[in-house]
Enzyme design. Structure first.
Site, PDB file in Angstrom:
ATOM      1  CE  LYS A  11      -3.884  -2.240   2.395  1.00  9.42           C
ATOM      2  NZ  LYS A  11      -4.798  -2.146   3.565  1.00  9.42           N
ATOM      3  CE1 TYR A  51      -9.348  -2.815   0.583  1.00  6.93           C
ATOM      4  CE2 TYR A  51      -8.682  -0.832  -0.571  1.00  6.93           C
ATOM      5  CZ  TYR A  51      -8.374  -1.921   0.220  1.00  6.93           C
ATOM      6  OH  TYR A  51      -7.077  -2.116   0.649  1.00  6.93           O
ATOM      7  CG  PHE A  59     -13.564   1.957   7.349  1.00  7.63           C
ATOM      8  CD1 PHE A  59     -12.811   1.548   6.261  1.00  7.63           C
ATOM      9  CD2 PHE A  59     -14.347   1.018   7.997  1.00  7.63           C
ATOM     10  CE1 PHE A  59     -12.825   0.226   5.826  1.00  7.63           C
ATOM     11  CE2 PHE A  59     -14.371  -0.315   7.573  1.00  7.63           C
ATOM     12  CZ  PHE A  59     -13.610  -0.701   6.473  1.00  7.63           C
ATOM     13  NE  ARG A  87      -6.670 -12.085   5.268  1.00 12.30           N
ATOM     14  CZ  ARG A  87      -7.375 -10.949   5.265  1.00 12.30           C
ATOM     15  NH1 ARG A  87      -7.211 -10.051   4.284  1.00 12.30           N
ATOM     16  NH2 ARG A  87      -8.213 -10.667   6.231  1.00 12.30           N
ATOM     17  CB  THR A  93      -7.321  -5.514  10.061  1.00 11.62           C
ATOM     18  OG1 THR A  93      -7.941  -6.586   9.359  1.00 11.62           O
ATOM     19  CG2 THR A  93      -7.548  -4.204   9.317  1.00 11.62           C
ATOM     20  NE  ARG A 104      -2.255  -5.831   7.154  1.00 13.71           N
ATOM     21  CZ  ARG A 104      -3.462  -6.246   6.770  1.00 13.71           C
ATOM     22  NH1 ARG A 104      -4.176  -7.035   7.551  1.00 13.71           N
ATOM     23  NH2 ARG A 104      -3.976  -5.865   5.603  1.00 13.71           N
ATOM     24  CG  ASN A 114      -3.476  -2.465   6.991  1.00 10.11           C
ATOM     25  OD1 ASN A 114      -3.308  -2.069   5.837  1.00 10.11           O
ATOM     26  ND2 ASN A 114      -4.593  -3.026   7.392  1.00 10.11           N
ATOM     27  CG  HIS A 117      -5.359  -6.121  -0.362  1.00 10.52           C
ATOM     28  ND1 HIS A 117      -6.550  -6.145   0.321  1.00 10.52           N
ATOM     29  CD2 HIS A 117      -5.491  -7.003  -1.391  1.00 10.52           C
ATOM     30  CE1 HIS A 117      -7.372  -6.999  -0.272  1.00 10.52           C
ATOM     31  NE2 HIS A 117      -6.758  -7.532  -1.323  1.00 10.52           N
ATOM     32  CD  GLU A 128      -9.031  -8.897  -3.500  1.00 14.78           C
ATOM     33  OE1 GLU A 128      -7.873  -9.310  -3.272  1.00 14.78           O
ATOM     34  OE2 GLU A 128      -9.862  -8.688  -2.605  1.00 14.78           O
TER      35      GLU A 128
HETATM   36  P1  IDP Z   1      -7.917  -6.570   5.758  1.00 14.26           P
HETATM   37  O1  IDP Z   1      -7.049  -5.690   4.891  1.00 14.26           O
HETATM   38  O2  IDP Z   1      -7.158  -7.109   6.947  1.00 14.26           O
HETATM   39  O3  IDP Z   1      -8.641  -7.655   4.977  1.00 14.26           O
HETATM   40  P2  IDP Z   1     -10.497  -5.192   5.886  1.00 14.26           P
HETATM   41  O4  IDP Z   1     -11.411  -5.260   7.063  1.00 14.26           O
HETATM   42  O5  IDP Z   1     -10.903  -5.932   4.657  1.00 14.26           O
HETATM   43  O6  IDP Z   1      -9.046  -5.616   6.391  1.00 14.26           O
HETATM   44  O7  IDP Z   1     -10.329  -3.638   5.531  1.00 14.26           O
HETATM   45  C1  IDP Z   1      -9.691  -3.227   4.354  1.00 14.26           C
HETATM   46  C2  IDP Z   1      -8.741  -2.111   4.684  1.00 14.26           C
HETATM   47  O8  IDP Z   1      -9.476  -0.958   5.103  1.00 14.26           O
HETATM   48  C3  IDP Z   1      -7.786  -2.404   5.849  1.00 14.26           C
HETATM   49  O9  IDP Z   1      -6.639  -3.150   5.448  1.00 14.26           O
HETATM   50  C4  IDP Z   1      -7.438  -1.027   6.333  1.00 14.26           C
HETATM   51  O10 IDP Z   1      -6.456  -0.402   5.493  1.00 14.26           O
HETATM   52  C5  IDP Z   1      -8.753  -0.295   6.152  1.00 14.26           C
HETATM   53  N1  IDP Z   1      -9.617  -0.336   7.350  1.00 14.26           N
HETATM   54  C6  IDP Z   1     -10.236  -1.415   7.870  1.00 14.26           C
HETATM   55  N2  IDP Z   1     -10.987  -1.090   8.943  1.00 14.26           N
HETATM   56  C7  IDP Z   1     -10.819   0.238   9.091  1.00 14.26           C
HETATM   57  C8  IDP Z   1     -11.363   1.181  10.031  1.00 14.26           C
HETATM   58  O11 IDP Z   1     -12.151   0.844  10.927  1.00 14.26           O
HETATM   59  N3  IDP Z   1     -10.957   2.464   9.877  1.00 14.26           N
HETATM   60  C9  IDP Z   1     -10.109   2.854   8.883  1.00 14.26           C
HETATM   61  N4  IDP Z   1      -9.599   2.004   7.973  1.00 14.26           N
HETATM   62  C10 IDP Z   1      -9.950   0.711   8.078  1.00 14.26           C
HETATM   63 MG    MG Z   2     -10.174  -7.530   3.568  1.00 14.72          MG
END
Ligand code: IDP
Ligand code: MG
Length: 155
Positions: A11, A51, A59, A87, A93, A104, A114, A117, A128
């Site tokens: 990212k 997304y 968010f 993962r 996350t 992470r 983080n 992806h 994707e």
């Molecule tokens: P993941 O990347 O671990 O699969 P997801 O829940 O799919 O996590 O969320 C996608 C991305 O959105 C996260 O990697 C992070 O960058 C961002 N994100 C997730 N939850 C939040 C939040 O509550 N606030 C702000 N950004 C978030």
């Molecule tokens: Mg995800």
């Protein structure tokens, strides 16, 4: 167990912090194979596609701002159970909760920024990969190390 492909992004925070090399090294150290790789800027449209499951969440606007804020490196990795393996390698996350030893967990403490992806399942991975890569951009090749990644009955 199966050989799988997963869509990985370094990212914008990973690119800006000059961590591309170290993050790719984690993938290679794990003995996963890189079969596609490019640098690009995610557009707002691409972000909404990628997304799609998050577009209606509170968010999302900040996530879109972040993911479009600078270049990303898109990578397709291949290997045994590559989706789950990636993962696990990345950690949870929120970097604050991620275990030391995970990407992470080792490199950050943010929920949004983080670093990487990784697809969360086979359907997501296929979708994707199709968003970021054309078929001809994915390379099939074998290396002399393939036979040392895992035993035949683990593939
Ligand atoms: P993941 O990347 O671990 O699969 P997801 O829940 O799919 O996590 O969320 C996608 C991305 O959105 C996260 O990697 C992070 O960058 C961002 N994100 C997730 N939850 C939040 C939040 O509550 N606030 C702000 N950004 C978030
Ligand atoms: Mg995800």
């Amino acid at each position: 167990m199966a050989t799988q492909r997963s869509l990985i992004l370094v990212k914008p925070d990973g690119v800006n912090r000059r961590l591309i090399g170290r993050l790719i090294t984690r993938i290679e150290d794990k003995s996963l194979k890189i079969v596609g790789l490019k640098m690009l800027r995610v557009t707002e449209e691409l972000s909404r596609q990628h997304y799609a499951e998050h577009v209606t969440k509170p968010f999302y606007p900040l996530l879109e701002e972040f993911i479009t804020s600078g270049p990303v490196v898109a990578i397709v990795v291949e290997g045994p159970d590559a989706i789950t393996v990636m993962r696990t390698l990345m950690g949870s996350t929120n970097g604050r909760d991620s275990a030391p030893g995970t990407i992470r967990g080792d490199f950050g403490c943010s929920r949004q920024m983080n670093l990487m992806h990784g697809s969360d399942g086979p359907e997501a991975a296929e979708r994707e990969i199709g968003i970021y890569f054309r078929d001809e951009e994915l390379l099939e090749y074998s290396t002399s190390l393939d036979s040392w990644v895992c035993a035949d009955d683990e593939r």
